[in-house]
Design an enzyme around this catalytic site. Sequence first.
Site, PDB file in Angstrom:
ATOM      1  N   ASP A 101       0.800  -1.218   0.000  1.00  9.90           N
ATOM      2  CA  ASP A 101       0.000   0.000   0.000  1.00  9.90           C
ATOM      3  C   ASP A 101       0.840   1.279   0.000  1.00  9.90           C
ATOM      4  O   ASP A 101       0.316   2.374   0.181  1.00  9.90           O
ATOM      5  CB  ASP A 101      -0.964   0.019   1.198  1.00  9.90           C
ATOM      6  CG  ASP A 101      -0.229   0.078   2.527  1.00  9.90           C
ATOM      7  OD1 ASP A 101       0.983  -0.229   2.550  1.00  9.90           O
ATOM      8  OD2 ASP A 101      -0.868   0.406   3.539  1.00  9.90           O
ATOM      9  N   GLU A 102       2.156   1.158  -0.209  1.00  5.45           N
ATOM     10  CA  GLU A 102       3.004   2.338  -0.251  1.00  5.45           C
ATOM     11  C   GLU A 102       4.054   2.217  -1.351  1.00  5.45           C
ATOM     12  O   GLU A 102       4.619   1.143  -1.570  1.00  5.45           O
ATOM     13  CB  GLU A 102       3.728   2.553   1.087  1.00  5.45           C
ATOM     14  CG  GLU A 102       2.831   3.049   2.199  1.00  5.45           C
ATOM     15  CD  GLU A 102       3.632   3.440   3.438  1.00  5.45           C
ATOM     16  OE1 GLU A 102       3.158   3.125   4.541  1.00  5.45           O
ATOM     17  OE2 GLU A 102       4.704   4.046   3.302  1.00  5.45           O
TER      18      GLU A 102
END
Length: 408
Positions: A101-102
């Site tokens: 998610d990053e």
Amino acid sequence: MLNRFFASVECVKRRLNPLEAYLVVMSNAERAGGLVLAATPKMKSVHHIKTGSRMYELPTWDERIIIAPPRMKLYLKVNAMIQAVFRRYVPAEFIHVYSIDECFLDITGSHLLFGRTDEIVRKIQRDILEELRLYVTVGIGDNPLLAKLALDNVAKNRPDGIAEWRYEDVPETIWKIKHLEDVCGIGHRTAAHLKRMGIFSMYQLSQTPLPVLKSAMGVIGEQLYYHAHGLDYSRLNEKYVPVNKSYGKSQILEKDYHVPAEVEIVIREMVEEVAMRLRQNHVDTSVIHLSVGYSKYSIKKGFSHQAKIPSTNSSHALIPYFLELFRRYNEREPVRSIAISCGKITLKAGLQLNLFEDVNRTLNHEQLEVTVDKIRMRYGFKSLMHASSLLNGATGLKRSEMVGGHKG
């Protein structure tokens, strides 16, 4: 960062607004100790439920709460779609995937095509929101460290999800961070070490002489000194390739294993998976390592030992070495975790034989393993498994249907 990524994806699939829904993604929800992998902002602000919370902490009286089982294949698919959006604005070599998610993006070379930094950021946010219905928070900085700190400490709490930290802002940004643990790279142990040295804030860390930190903590102390001043010289397009990597696998068992024979079945399955990765990369190992953790109810912690072996990537050869380590050091305590690794990696130069081996038998073993690898790569690991994987204690069949340790 994709705001509460797992939870947001589940909301979108249910046609819910991720910012308004009461939803948690939870593994093993049927158990009181079921773990929350992600929660929507409402769950955190209203019920104080966040990643790491347990099932028994959930206010089950609130009928608005949706408990979603993890779907890792879906999250990976959505992640690939997000990466495609990034590649519209940045070449692939300037994208560094930090986690599912990053991501870090170096947009230095994108300004002539797409405008100022804030314009590019908003275009990316807009594209992902319009196409995937996901909200994105962004940290902007002169280097990856500043961008990450801006994201973690400010952007997540702003309405527009954007925060910008520059070198000249360090005294008003990094030095004002109150808790050491709020800085990426500083975990509980490192923070405890710093506190024993009388360092309780990032400002105090920045004012501690470099020789003192380096003497007390080595290379880590030197890195922390530079990070306290906002310095990070890493470049996204310069990929670090370790000289001698290792291949490994670990798992926490669903229950305490009291029967050594059942533990051995799990070790066999794990070694087979790691050996397959060795063969796929055409490398051999000559050092193996086995770590076994005992039950939390045991008075002993477990053991961790390694052994030098003849260079190989054969499952048939590796399994007995790992089992020998287990049998030698096992103390008849209930087992709860297992980790194996293969180190001292070298490129496979050929097949080594000795005078006491049957040449044809050895060649047949190698060819059989290569054939099994091809079938498993095409049809999945469970397409060909040993009969022992059907016995009590085996985990391979169940784990073959999982992604990242969770149901796909």
